[in-house]
Design an enzyme around this catalytic site. Sequence first.
Site, PDB file in Angstrom:
ATOM      1  N   CYS A   1       9.727   4.187   3.798  1.00 28.31           N
ATOM      2  CA  CYS A   1       9.896   2.912   3.078  1.00 28.31           C
ATOM      3  C   CYS A   1      11.034   2.913   2.061  1.00 28.31           C
ATOM      4  O   CYS A   1      12.024   2.216   2.247  1.00 28.31           O
ATOM      5  CB  CYS A   1       8.590   2.534   2.393  1.00 28.31           C
ATOM      6  SG  CYS A   1       7.218   2.485   3.562  1.00 28.31           S
TER       7      CYS A   1
ATOM      8  N   LYS B   1      14.783   3.535   3.372  1.00 33.79           N
ATOM      9  CA  LYS B   1      15.319   2.505   4.278  1.00 33.79           C
ATOM     10  C   LYS B   1      15.311   1.128   3.619  1.00 33.79           C
ATOM     11  O   LYS B   1      16.177   0.300   3.889  1.00 33.79           O
ATOM     12  CB  LYS B   1      14.599   2.505   5.622  1.00 33.79           C
ATOM     13  CG  LYS B   1      13.199   1.961   5.609  1.00 33.79           C
ATOM     14  CD  LYS B   1      13.007   0.816   6.576  1.00 33.79           C
ATOM     15  CE  LYS B   1      11.532   0.484   6.682  1.00 33.79           C
ATOM     16  NZ  LYS B   1      11.129  -0.815   6.248  1.00 33.79           N
TER      17      LYS B   1
ATOM     18  N   LEU C   1       0.830  -1.220   0.000  1.00 30.02           N
ATOM     19  CA  LEU C   1       0.000   0.000   0.000  1.00 30.02           C
ATOM     20  C   LEU C   1       0.853   1.253   0.000  1.00 30.02           C
ATOM     21  O   LEU C   1       1.973   1.277   0.509  1.00 30.02           O
ATOM     22  CB  LEU C   1      -0.976   0.013   1.181  1.00 30.02           C
ATOM     23  CG  LEU C   1      -0.483   0.151   2.618  1.00 30.02           C
ATOM     24  CD1 LEU C   1      -0.092   1.559   2.976  1.00 30.02           C
ATOM     25  CD2 LEU C   1      -1.571  -0.319   3.561  1.00 30.02           C
ATOM     26  N   ARG C   2       0.300   2.284  -0.624  1.00 30.86           N
ATOM     27  CA  ARG C   2       0.956   3.591  -0.638  1.00 30.86           C
ATOM     28  C   ARG C   2       0.254   4.500   0.351  1.00 30.86           C
ATOM     29  O   ARG C   2      -0.990   4.490   0.413  1.00 30.86           O
ATOM     30  CB  ARG C   2       0.822   4.240  -2.030  1.00 30.86           C
ATOM     31  CG  ARG C   2       1.441   3.475  -3.158  1.00 30.86           C
ATOM     32  CD  ARG C   2       0.829   3.877  -4.485  1.00 30.86           C
ATOM     33  NE  ARG C   2      -0.592   3.554  -4.542  1.00 30.86           N
ATOM     34  CZ  ARG C   2      -1.443   4.010  -5.458  1.00 30.86           C
ATOM     35  NH1 ARG C   2      -1.029   4.826  -6.406  1.00 30.86           N
ATOM     36  NH2 ARG C   2      -2.725   3.660  -5.452  1.00 30.86           N
TER      37      ARG C   2
HETATM   38  C1  UGA Z   1       6.040   3.100  -1.195  1.00 32.95           C
HETATM   39  C2  UGA Z   1       5.591   2.187  -2.338  1.00 32.95           C
HETATM   40  O1  UGA Z   1       5.124   2.974  -3.436  1.00 32.95           O
HETATM   41  C3  UGA Z   1       4.468   1.263  -1.877  1.00 32.95           C
HETATM   42  O2  UGA Z   1       4.090   0.366  -2.913  1.00 32.95           O
HETATM   43  C4  UGA Z   1       4.965   0.469  -0.671  1.00 32.95           C
HETATM   44  O3  UGA Z   1       3.955  -0.382  -0.132  1.00 32.95           O
HETATM   45  C5  UGA Z   1       5.397   1.447   0.424  1.00 32.95           C
HETATM   46  O4  UGA Z   1       6.434   2.313  -0.084  1.00 32.95           O
HETATM   47  C6  UGA Z   1       5.920   0.631   1.571  1.00 32.95           C
HETATM   48  O5  UGA Z   1       6.972  -0.015   1.414  1.00 32.95           O
HETATM   49  O6  UGA Z   1       5.239   0.531   2.600  1.00 32.95           O
HETATM   50  P1  UGA Z   1       5.027   5.320  -0.104  1.00 32.95           P
HETATM   51  O7  UGA Z   1       6.232   5.314   0.792  1.00 32.95           O
HETATM   52  O8  UGA Z   1       3.673   5.562   0.485  1.00 32.95           O
HETATM   53  O9  UGA Z   1       4.925   3.913  -0.870  1.00 32.95           O
HETATM   54  O10 UGA Z   1       5.280   6.462  -1.183  1.00 32.95           O
HETATM   55  P2  UGA Z   1       5.462   6.554  -2.762  1.00 32.95           P
HETATM   56  O11 UGA Z   1       4.199   6.968  -3.380  1.00 32.95           O
HETATM   57  O12 UGA Z   1       6.128   5.348  -3.291  1.00 32.95           O
HETATM   58  O13 UGA Z   1       6.483   7.786  -2.840  1.00 32.95           O
HETATM   59  C7  UGA Z   1       7.791   7.662  -2.280  1.00 32.95           C
HETATM   60  C8  UGA Z   1       8.579   8.910  -2.492  1.00 32.95           C
HETATM   61  O14 UGA Z   1       8.951   9.034  -3.863  1.00 32.95           O
HETATM   62  C9  UGA Z   1       7.859  10.218  -2.146  1.00 32.95           C
HETATM   63  O15 UGA Z   1       8.767  11.049  -1.427  1.00 32.95           O
HETATM   64  C10 UGA Z   1       7.525  10.816  -3.494  1.00 32.95           C
HETATM   65  O16 UGA Z   1       7.469  12.215  -3.452  1.00 32.95           O
HETATM   66  C11 UGA Z   1       8.695  10.349  -4.330  1.00 32.95           C
HETATM   67  N1  UGA Z   1       8.410  10.282  -5.776  1.00 32.95           N
HETATM   68  C12 UGA Z   1       7.460   9.445  -6.249  1.00 32.95           C
HETATM   69  C13 UGA Z   1       9.145  11.064  -6.649  1.00 32.95           C
HETATM   70  O17 UGA Z   1      10.040  11.824  -6.239  1.00 32.95           O
HETATM   71  N2  UGA Z   1       8.882  10.984  -7.993  1.00 32.95           N
HETATM   72  C14 UGA Z   1       7.936  10.158  -8.488  1.00 32.95           C
HETATM   73  O18 UGA Z   1       7.753  10.119  -9.719  1.00 32.95           O
HETATM   74  C15 UGA Z   1       7.203   9.380  -7.594  1.00 32.95           C
END
Ligand code: UGA
Length: 452
Positions: free
Chosen positions: A266, A269, A154-155
């Site tokens: 997530c 780390k 999940l996100r």
């Molecule tokens: C992430 C994964 O997307 C989930 O599938 C996973 O379950 C979760 O980690 C976890 O391990 O529990 P999340 O941490 O909620 O989910 O956030 P993301 O939507 O993946 O974004 C992560 C980071 O990447 C954010 O800081 C976002 O701003 C950045 N990001 C995302 C970018 O800089 N560019 C992008 O194109 C997309």
Amino acid sequence: MRITVIGTGYLGATHAACMAELGFDVLGVDIDERKIEQLAAGQLPFHEPGLPELLKKHTASGKLRFTTSFEEAGAWGDVHFIGVGTPQKPGGYGADIRYVDAAALSLAQHITKDALIVGKSTVPVGTARRLACLVQEKHTGPGTIRFAWNPEFLREGFAVKDTISPDRLVIGIEDRDLDAEAILREVYASQLAAETPMIFTDYETAELVKVAANAFLATKISFINAFSEVTEFVGGDIRTLADAIGHDARIGRRFLNAGVGFGGGCLPKDIRALQARVSELGLDRTMRFLTEVDEINLRRRDRVVALTEEILGRLNGATVGILGVAFKPDSDDVRDSPALDVAARLFNAGADVNVYDPQGNANAAKRFPRLNYVDSVPAAVRDAQVVILLTEWQEFKNLHPEDLNGLVANKIIIDGRNVLNVQEWEDADWTVAALGRKFEPSREAIGLNAPV
Ligand code: UGA
């Protein structure tokens, strides 16, 4: 079927409320008494769209209860999900799995009937097999314990949707454990009815699928951010580049948004823990590219700080307006947030930093209390010599130059997420420095002849 969920953070609280929504009787378990009191009263201690409604509905209906007692959980539950945190070890790269171990072993000691323990936390490969054995050793009461690993994808910001309608379910079980498989098919019957792919595999593959997915996503973000470094140097438009390669279905446009990079509890780390784990296994070189992924990501934060200094001449004494401290929009989570890191570094360099985030201020203030947290965009940008957008909340994406004109000291904005319409802002006499775009107006051109 009675379900318990051990750990009531972003993952566990969501899973518990969604399982109640799917019709199960659910008991949420945590060692944090205050959190349990709040949840039992129907109050969610963090921001997650759609979750407060589910929590209220099911604490009121009685389908969702909370406790701090493992004894109660072990005696009551048929299926026990473990969703506790696995943070980065202090002073190291590996994941700290002591909370997962403690949860599994406490449960094993208190289970008094046939039960299935299902790990959901993100763990180093090998954890499930080790725990499956330890649980049998610790369990002396009546009943048989089965063990499975079901990583969570999940996100934050979409947690309810991702739990009720995931894009896949991955479940690691012991060879031919058809009973565990049957129980999990029953738990996820509604997802199966919706034709969600359900992949049964061994423990190791299940554990690795999770970290492989997050490592891939992190790599994709750092890939586009590496190209940002090139377009910043030679000229070019990183957004058009991402759109153009994204049309290739083999690449895809999602997660190619260049900016200040990834953060949260997530991705950062997990890529570090994966490197630490493969090194422990003697496979040092295998994941070495993730060091580069991490470094590219952290360099984006350096770039924002350097750009601010380049624009203002010096940071000491400057007034900076920061929009966003959460690691991403629709979340109040500031763990390893690029935005908070940049804000703190500007402060440490002597700037007066005014910060506004629609949901993240309180958590950020706990970690870095010395910034000036304010409750609106106008308060954040008032008298700012530069405005820096670091989290792409819809509220910030909707901003127009006229919303800030008259408030700021200088019409200069750094778009750390590439979400503004640069032309519109430039037409209104603003100087826009977006990550991934060449920035070279002279200080005279932007009206700053002397350092601030
Ligand atoms: C992430 C994964 O997307 C989930 O599938 C996973 O379950 C979760 O980690 C976890 O391990 O529990 P999340 O941490 O909620 O989910 O956030 P993301 O939507 O993946 O974004 C992560 C980071 O990447 C954010 O800081 C976002 O701003 C950045 N990001 C995302 C970018 O800089 N560019 C992008 O194109 C997309």
